[in-house]
Design an enzyme around this catalytic site. Sequence first.
Site, PDB file in Angstrom:
ATOM      1  CG  HIS A  28      -2.027  -1.054   1.093  1.00  0.00           C
ATOM      2  ND1 HIS A  28      -3.311  -0.789   0.687  1.00  0.00           N
ATOM      3  CD2 HIS A  28      -1.991  -2.387   1.326  1.00  0.00           C
ATOM      4  CE1 HIS A  28      -4.021  -1.907   0.687  1.00  0.00           C
ATOM      5  NE2 HIS A  28      -3.248  -2.897   1.073  1.00  0.00           N
ATOM      6  CE1 TYR A 298      -0.331  -5.258   7.681  1.00  0.00           C
ATOM      7  CE2 TYR A 298      -1.404  -3.204   8.268  1.00  0.00           C
ATOM      8  CZ  TYR A 298      -1.394  -4.396   7.561  1.00  0.00           C
ATOM      9  OH  TYR A 298      -2.452  -4.718   6.739  1.00  0.00           O
TER      10      TYR A 298
END
Length: 309
Positions: A28, A298
């Site tokens: 992303h 993440y």
Amino acid sequence: DNAQPGADLVVGAIEGVFGVTPGERRNHIKGTCAAGEFVGTRKAARLSKSPLFSGKPVPVVARFSVSGGNTKVPDVAKSGRGMALEFQLPKGKLHHITMLNTPMFGAAQPQTFLDLMLALKPDPATGKPDPEKMKAFKASHPDNLAQADYLASNNPPASYASSSYWGIHTFKFIDKKGTATLVRWQFVPQDGEKRLSDDELKTAGANFLESALIERTKQGPARWDMLVSIGQPGDSETDPTVLWPAERPRIKAGTLTISRAEAQKGAPCEPINFDPLVMAPGIQPTDDPILRFRSPTYAVSFGKRLSER
Ligand code: HEM
């Protein structure tokens, strides 16, 4: 066997597909910062004691994104779009909701995601994924098919503001007495769902999503209704690839208002790690292995991009 790949191995495999842009997200990577507020409903407050549903406006830092780790990915790509929200609650508390524009995910286990990345790794000879590897991946990973079909048969949104975003995982709402309710949610755009037509796919160009969102917010706020489905016994709690029956009761839990948008460079959303396990009391994660795995993954991506700056 239940052994899971390590988060560093999986981030390495993502890098193997998309390469590395130092200082940037490994997935992303292409995104736009936005801001606004969220106001919860009484109905939601009955099911969850989260300060999200206090009824008072909660400031929100948002980031809209195109999935993948390539800054050059065109906005017409038939891939996922993301909406990440950081709710700034009273007393410095935070809550994150990090969603995609598909109702389901393409992996029931982290291993499937890893195997997909390995299958997508460009063949040095052609610079493209080896079609035989993709074929073998699809044949051996049925949990990938529902999302792959959804993305293939639904064109991408014409604007970030004209798309639904789904939480995908099952979460638990915890009320004041400690009673848990299994829930899933969808943020439905008040602008309505608008997808690119097949013609627009050819003409829209590579970079329209950011300017469209900035223009949209200049005309007035864009809003989404947060609709929460209530689970019943037997509904999947830990598999993000399996949908609940469509007839599950739904309540309106709140309204998200996005009133500003801007390029991400140097803007407030850029340095945030939208780890979906950052949650205030009143909403809890389930044991969905994908939801649990996202947090360490993440963190690896976040650590890398910060240390490269
Ligand atoms: C095995 C499963 C998954 C892996 C390995 C994975 C991996 C990643 C990584 C490495 C990032 C970049 C993190 C950063 O540097 O800040 C990211 C971002 C993101 N992911 Fe995932 N992800 C997974 C599943 C999901 C799911 C299920 C959703 C939605 C429900 C999702 C939605 C997003 C969104 C919206 C972003 C962008 C967040 C932002 O704007 O900063 N991902 N993902």
